[in-house]
Design a protein around this motif. Structure first.
Motif, PDB file in Angstrom:
ATOM      1  N   GLN A   1      21.508   8.712  -7.869  1.00  0.00           N
ATOM      2  CA  GLN A   1      22.834   8.547  -7.271  1.00  0.00           C
ATOM      3  C   GLN A   1      23.484   7.236  -7.711  1.00  0.00           C
ATOM      4  O   GLN A   1      24.660   7.205  -8.069  1.00  0.00           O
ATOM      5  N   ILE A   2      22.711   6.164  -7.716  1.00  0.00           N
ATOM      6  CA  ILE A   2      23.240   4.863  -8.153  1.00  0.00           C
ATOM      7  C   ILE A   2      23.614   4.920  -9.628  1.00  0.00           C
ATOM      8  O   ILE A   2      24.677   4.425 -10.029  1.00  0.00           O
ATOM      9  N   ASN A   3      22.767   5.533 -10.436  1.00  0.00           N
ATOM     10  CA  ASN A   3      23.029   5.675 -11.868  1.00  0.00           C
ATOM     11  C   ASN A   3      24.305   6.486 -12.100  1.00  0.00           C
ATOM     12  O   ASN A   3      25.122   6.150 -12.963  1.00  0.00           O
TER      13      ASN A   3
ATOM     14  N   GLU B   1      17.549   8.449  -5.085  1.00  0.00           N
ATOM     15  CA  GLU B   1      18.455   7.327  -4.850  1.00  0.00           C
ATOM     16  C   GLU B   1      18.880   6.653  -6.147  1.00  0.00           C
ATOM     17  O   GLU B   1      20.055   6.328  -6.328  1.00  0.00           O
ATOM     18  N   ILE B   2      17.952   6.460  -7.073  1.00  0.00           N
ATOM     19  CA  ILE B   2      18.334   5.809  -8.327  1.00  0.00           C
ATOM     20  C   ILE B   2      19.237   6.727  -9.151  1.00  0.00           C
ATOM     21  O   ILE B   2      20.123   6.258  -9.864  1.00  0.00           O
TER      22      ILE B   2
ATOM     23  N   ASP C   1      26.835   6.881  -9.901  1.00  0.00           N
ATOM     24  CA  ASP C   1      27.990   6.157  -9.370  1.00  0.00           C
ATOM     25  C   ASP C   1      28.415   4.982 -10.251  1.00  0.00           C
ATOM     26  O   ASP C   1      29.605   4.728 -10.414  1.00  0.00           O
ATOM     27  N   TYR C   2      27.453   4.262 -10.812  1.00  0.00           N
ATOM     28  CA  TYR C   2      27.779   3.040 -11.547  1.00  0.00           C
ATOM     29  C   TYR C   2      27.783   3.193 -13.057  1.00  0.00           C
ATOM     30  O   TYR C   2      28.441   2.428 -13.750  1.00  0.00           O
TER      31      TYR C   2
ATOM     32  N   ASP D   1      20.644  -8.072  -8.870  1.00  0.00           N
ATOM     33  CA  ASP D   1      19.821  -7.037  -8.255  1.00  0.00           C
ATOM     34  C   ASP D   1      19.000  -6.299  -9.304  1.00  0.00           C
ATOM     35  O   ASP D   1      19.498  -5.997 -10.389  1.00  0.00           O
TER      36      ASP D   1
ATOM     37  N   ILE E   1      16.828  -2.751  -9.327  1.00  0.00           N
ATOM     38  CA  ILE E   1      16.527  -1.530  -8.573  1.00  0.00           C
ATOM     39  C   ILE E   1      15.505  -0.730  -9.377  1.00  0.00           C
ATOM     40  O   ILE E   1      15.771  -0.332 -10.508  1.00  0.00           O
TER      41      ILE E   1
END
Length: 165
Positions: A52-54, A49-50, A56-57, A102, A104
């Protein structure tokens, strides 16, 4: 202070991580002399998950240990004087608390890095939260002088909590 804790992975820490997170966040606010009651979102995820977030952002397709998403902008790191100028934008109208942002944390990385650095899982978890809190206060470590300031603050906060290597 309000800390919203979300667990999107199975967390098997053998310590009270919610209490530790609250202590670390409160100590960071105290150390920085943050003048308001704060709201922080703490999200615990796995490496997938991290990653994917990394991706995407930050456009970095790899897992990382912690990501910070500040809600506030600072002219100077740790300078909170301007926050009242945009009170409507920064405060939660339901609680009156300022929304810092936030944090994460990859639970997988907490375990990996604690093992790699030779210290406890609690210390690694606390370190990642302190690190991220400083980002929420506007600090960074891209330049050498910024890195030195941030590392000293991290050490001071962890030492004040009695969390050492």
């Amino acid at each position: 202070m309000t800390i919203f804790l979300e667990e999107s992975t199975d967390v098997k820490f053998d310590f009270d991580y919610e209490t530790l997170a609250k202590q670390v966040i409160e100590k960071a606010c105290e150390y920085e002399e943050f003048p308001y009651e704060a709201e922080v979102n703490l999200i615990l995820v796995d490496n997938d998950e991290i990653r994917q977030i990394n991706r995407d952002y930050r456009r970095m397709d790899r897992p990382t240990d912690v990501l910070s998403f500040p809600m506030l902008s600072y002219e100077t790191a740790g300078d909170f004087a301007h926050l009242e100028d945009s009170i409507e934008d920064n405060f939660n109208p339901d609680t009156g608390e300022i929304m810092l942002g936030d944090i994460i944390v990859s639970v997988d990385k907490v375990y990996e890095q604690a093992r790699s650095y030779g210290h406890s899982i609690e210390r690694e978890f606390a370190f990642l939260i302190v690190h991220s809190m400083l980002h929420l206060f506007g600090y960074d470590h891209m330049e050498e002088d910024e890195r030195i300031v941030m590392e000293q603050r991290q050490a001071d906060i962890l030492n004040a909590l009695g969390i050492v290597r």
